[in-house]
Write a protein that holds these residues in place. Structure first.
Motif, PDB file in Angstrom:
ATOM      1  N   PRO A 116       0.569  -1.329   0.034  1.00  0.00           N
ATOM      2  CA  PRO A 116       0.206   0.131  -0.023  1.00  0.00           C
ATOM      3  C   PRO A 116       0.885   1.255  -0.076  1.00  0.00           C
ATOM      4  O   PRO A 116       2.032   1.206   0.489  1.00  0.00           O
ATOM      5  N   PRO A 117       0.549   2.390  -0.637  1.00  0.00           N
ATOM      6  CA  PRO A 117       1.166   3.589  -0.642  1.00  0.00           C
ATOM      7  C   PRO A 117       1.278   4.096   0.917  1.00  0.00           C
ATOM      8  O   PRO A 117       0.485   3.825   1.689  1.00  0.00           O
ATOM      9  N   ILE A 118       2.410   4.776   1.322  1.00  0.00           N
ATOM     10  CA  ILE A 118       2.600   5.380   2.590  1.00  0.00           C
ATOM     11  C   ILE A 118       1.737   6.526   2.837  1.00  0.00           C
ATOM     12  O   ILE A 118       1.856   7.298   1.856  1.00  0.00           O
ATOM     13  N   ASP A 119       1.220   6.877   3.829  1.00  0.00           N
ATOM     14  CA  ASP A 119       0.404   8.082   4.446  1.00  0.00           C
ATOM     15  C   ASP A 119       1.560   9.137   4.562  1.00  0.00           C
ATOM     16  O   ASP A 119       2.366   8.880   5.384  1.00  0.00           O
ATOM     17  N   PRO A 120       1.773  10.281   3.878  1.00  0.00           N
ATOM     18  CA  PRO A 120       2.548  11.395   4.199  1.00  0.00           C
ATOM     19  C   PRO A 120       2.795  11.582   5.879  1.00  0.00           C
ATOM     20  O   PRO A 120       3.977  11.774   6.083  1.00  0.00           O
ATOM     21  N   GLU A 121       1.991  11.393   6.439  1.00  0.00           N
ATOM     22  CA  GLU A 121       1.874  11.721   7.999  1.00  0.00           C
ATOM     23  C   GLU A 121       2.718  10.668   8.533  1.00  0.00           C
ATOM     24  O   GLU A 121       3.476  10.967   9.451  1.00  0.00           O
ATOM     25  N   GLU A 122       2.457   9.350   7.903  1.00  0.00           N
ATOM     26  CA  GLU A 122       3.234   8.328   8.592  1.00  0.00           C
ATOM     27  C   GLU A 122       4.768   8.485   8.388  1.00  0.00           C
ATOM     28  O   GLU A 122       5.472   8.031   9.135  1.00  0.00           O
ATOM     29  N   LEU A 123       4.941   8.700   7.052  1.00  0.00           N
ATOM     30  CA  LEU A 123       6.278   9.074   6.618  1.00  0.00           C
ATOM     31  C   LEU A 123       7.045  10.129   7.495  1.00  0.00           C
ATOM     32  O   LEU A 123       8.435  10.075   8.014  1.00  0.00           O
ATOM     33  N   LYS A 124       6.477  11.097   7.793  1.00  0.00           N
ATOM     34  CA  LYS A 124       6.933  12.312   8.781  1.00  0.00           C
ATOM     35  C   LYS A 124       7.093  11.730  10.101  1.00  0.00           C
ATOM     36  O   LYS A 124       8.214  11.811  10.502  1.00  0.00           O
ATOM     37  N   VAL A 171       8.737   1.276   7.306  1.00  0.00           N
ATOM     38  CA  VAL A 171       8.499   1.982   6.004  1.00  0.00           C
ATOM     39  C   VAL A 171       8.762   1.169   4.600  1.00  0.00           C
ATOM     40  O   VAL A 171       7.868   1.362   3.797  1.00  0.00           O
ATOM     41  N   LEU A 172       9.811   0.388   4.915  1.00  0.00           N
ATOM     42  CA  LEU A 172       9.983  -0.387   3.553  1.00  0.00           C
ATOM     43  C   LEU A 172       8.929  -1.238   3.102  1.00  0.00           C
ATOM     44  O   LEU A 172       8.663  -1.909   2.091  1.00  0.00           O
ATOM     45  N   LYS A 212      16.718   5.980   0.009  1.00  0.00           N
ATOM     46  CA  LYS A 212      17.027   6.508   1.089  1.00  0.00           C
ATOM     47  C   LYS A 212      16.848   5.299   2.316  1.00  0.00           C
ATOM     48  O   LYS A 212      17.492   5.150   3.151  1.00  0.00           O
ATOM     49  N   PHE A 213      15.587   5.013   2.276  1.00  0.00           N
ATOM     50  CA  PHE A 213      15.247   3.747   3.341  1.00  0.00           C
ATOM     51  C   PHE A 213      16.196   2.512   3.280  1.00  0.00           C
ATOM     52  O   PHE A 213      16.488   2.045   4.140  1.00  0.00           O
ATOM     53  N   GLU A 214      16.506   2.085   1.888  1.00  0.00           N
ATOM     54  CA  GLU A 214      17.008   1.089   1.671  1.00  0.00           C
ATOM     55  C   GLU A 214      18.530   1.340   2.239  1.00  0.00           C
ATOM     56  O   GLU A 214      19.490   0.478   2.705  1.00  0.00           O
ATOM     57  N   ASP A 237      19.698   3.176  19.098  1.00  0.00           N
ATOM     58  CA  ASP A 237      18.809   2.176  19.161  1.00  0.00           C
ATOM     59  C   ASP A 237      18.547   1.229  18.082  1.00  0.00           C
ATOM     60  O   ASP A 237      17.554   1.622  17.525  1.00  0.00           O
ATOM     61  N   TYR A 238      19.309   0.097  18.113  1.00  0.00           N
ATOM     62  CA  TYR A 238      19.172  -0.682  16.920  1.00  0.00           C
ATOM     63  C   TYR A 238      17.967  -1.325  16.763  1.00  0.00           C
ATOM     64  O   TYR A 238      17.274  -1.200  15.459  1.00  0.00           O
ATOM     65  N   ASP A 239      17.280  -1.791  17.551  1.00  0.00           N
ATOM     66  CA  ASP A 239      15.881  -2.637  17.569  1.00  0.00           C
ATOM     67  C   ASP A 239      14.988  -1.562  17.195  1.00  0.00           C
ATOM     68  O   ASP A 239      14.082  -2.035  16.225  1.00  0.00           O
ATOM     69  N   SER A 240      14.698  -0.367  17.760  1.00  0.00           N
ATOM     70  CA  SER A 240      13.923   0.581  17.332  1.00  0.00           C
ATOM     71  C   SER A 240      14.159   1.217  16.065  1.00  0.00           C
ATOM     72  O   SER A 240      13.165   1.456  15.055  1.00  0.00           O
ATOM     73  N   ALA A 241      15.229   1.299  15.492  1.00  0.00           N
ATOM     74  CA  ALA A 241      15.461   2.035  14.374  1.00  0.00           C
ATOM     75  C   ALA A 241      15.209   0.846  13.121  1.00  0.00           C
ATOM     76  O   ALA A 241      14.524   0.978  12.177  1.00  0.00           O
ATOM     77  N   GLU A 242      15.480  -0.407  13.430  1.00  0.00           N
ATOM     78  CA  GLU A 242      15.337  -1.599  12.627  1.00  0.00           C
ATOM     79  C   GLU A 242      13.683  -1.756  12.139  1.00  0.00           C
ATOM     80  O   GLU A 242      13.206  -1.675  11.125  1.00  0.00           O
ATOM     81  N   MET A 243      13.019  -1.372  13.546  1.00  0.00           N
ATOM     82  CA  MET A 243      11.515  -1.679  13.288  1.00  0.00           C
ATOM     83  C   MET A 243      11.065  -0.541  12.482  1.00  0.00           C
ATOM     84  O   MET A 243       9.966  -0.678  11.481  1.00  0.00           O
ATOM     85  N   ILE A 244      11.531   0.664  12.612  1.00  0.00           N
ATOM     86  CA  ILE A 244      10.829   1.708  11.873  1.00  0.00           C
ATOM     87  C   ILE A 244      11.202   1.662  10.533  1.00  0.00           C
ATOM     88  O   ILE A 244      10.213   1.773   9.446  1.00  0.00           O
ATOM     89  N   ILE A 245      12.452   1.293  10.234  1.00  0.00           N
ATOM     90  CA  ILE A 245      12.743   1.241   8.663  1.00  0.00           C
ATOM     91  C   ILE A 245      12.242  -0.128   7.859  1.00  0.00           C
ATOM     92  O   ILE A 245      11.589   0.114   6.873  1.00  0.00           O
TER      93      ILE A 245
END
Length: 192
Positions: free
Chosen positions: A125-133, A158-159, A170-172, A147-155
């Motif tokens: 699905p396309p990402i919501d601009p607010e979610e990306l922000k 988003v991917l 950028k996210f890759e 914080d490796y685990d949190s960063a990995e979860m966020i990235i």
């Protein structure tokens, strides 16, 4: 089903990989890391060989021996092990004879595993601009804190969305830098 092709992949034993990793999920994660870091790791081995840095070369082929074994690439692992042993006994003749075949075999995995990087955009699905922000704001907090685990979860989250090409790249790149624990470069990238 999505990964059924791995069973047909030359130089790879899925059952061995799963046994070493403990689960299908862990195996797929290890395989992805092996594939993503291949160009960089191969370059490190090549550099050590070119500089005739026997100690560094031995360390790097030892790492390859382990990572290849973990994903069930036992032939590649054995080749690296033979070169590690040669490095430990300072047998430069054996290394110069067997370095090129090792690298040739190692590079074959770029092609063998390239389907891991094929995008499955059609069902994202396309990402919501607010979610990306929100993801960027969260990364601004967790990256400086390393914080490796949190960063990995966020990235990873988003991917999971369909992104514009610029954001996708950028996210890759953030994911690649995270695997290397290159926090400074990650910080630069999220501040761009």
């Amino acid at each position: 089903e999505e990964y059924a092709w791995l069973y047909e992949t030359e130089g790879l034993s899925v059952s061995e990989g799963e046994r070493f990793c403990g689960s299908k999920e862990a195996f797929l994660k290890a395989l992805a890391t092996f594939y993503e870091t291949l160009p960089e790791k191969a370059a490190e081995i090549e550099t050590a060989y070119t500089k005739d840095d026997l100690e560094m070369y031995t360390i790097k082929v030892h790492a390859l021996k382990s990572s290849a074994r973990v994903i069930g690439a036992s032939a590649l692992s054995k080749m690296a092990e033979a070169l590690e042993d040669a490095g430990n006994r300072k047998d430069k003749e054996f290394i110069s004879k067997n370095h090129a075949p090792l690298m040739e075999e190692y590079h074959k995995y770029e092609d063998r595993l390239k389907r891991l990087s094929e995008k499955k955009e059609e069902n994202k699905p396309p990402i919501d601009p607010e979610e990306l922000k929100g993801a960027y704001e969260a990364l601004h907090d967790v990256v400086p804190a390393m914080d490796y685990d949190s960063a990995e979860m966020i990235i990873t989250e988003v991917l999971g969305y369909s992104l514009e090409e610029k954001e996708q790249k950028k996210f890759e790149e953030l994911f690649r830098l995270l695997k290397k624990l290159d926090w400074d470069s990650m910080e630069e990238l999220i501040n761009e």
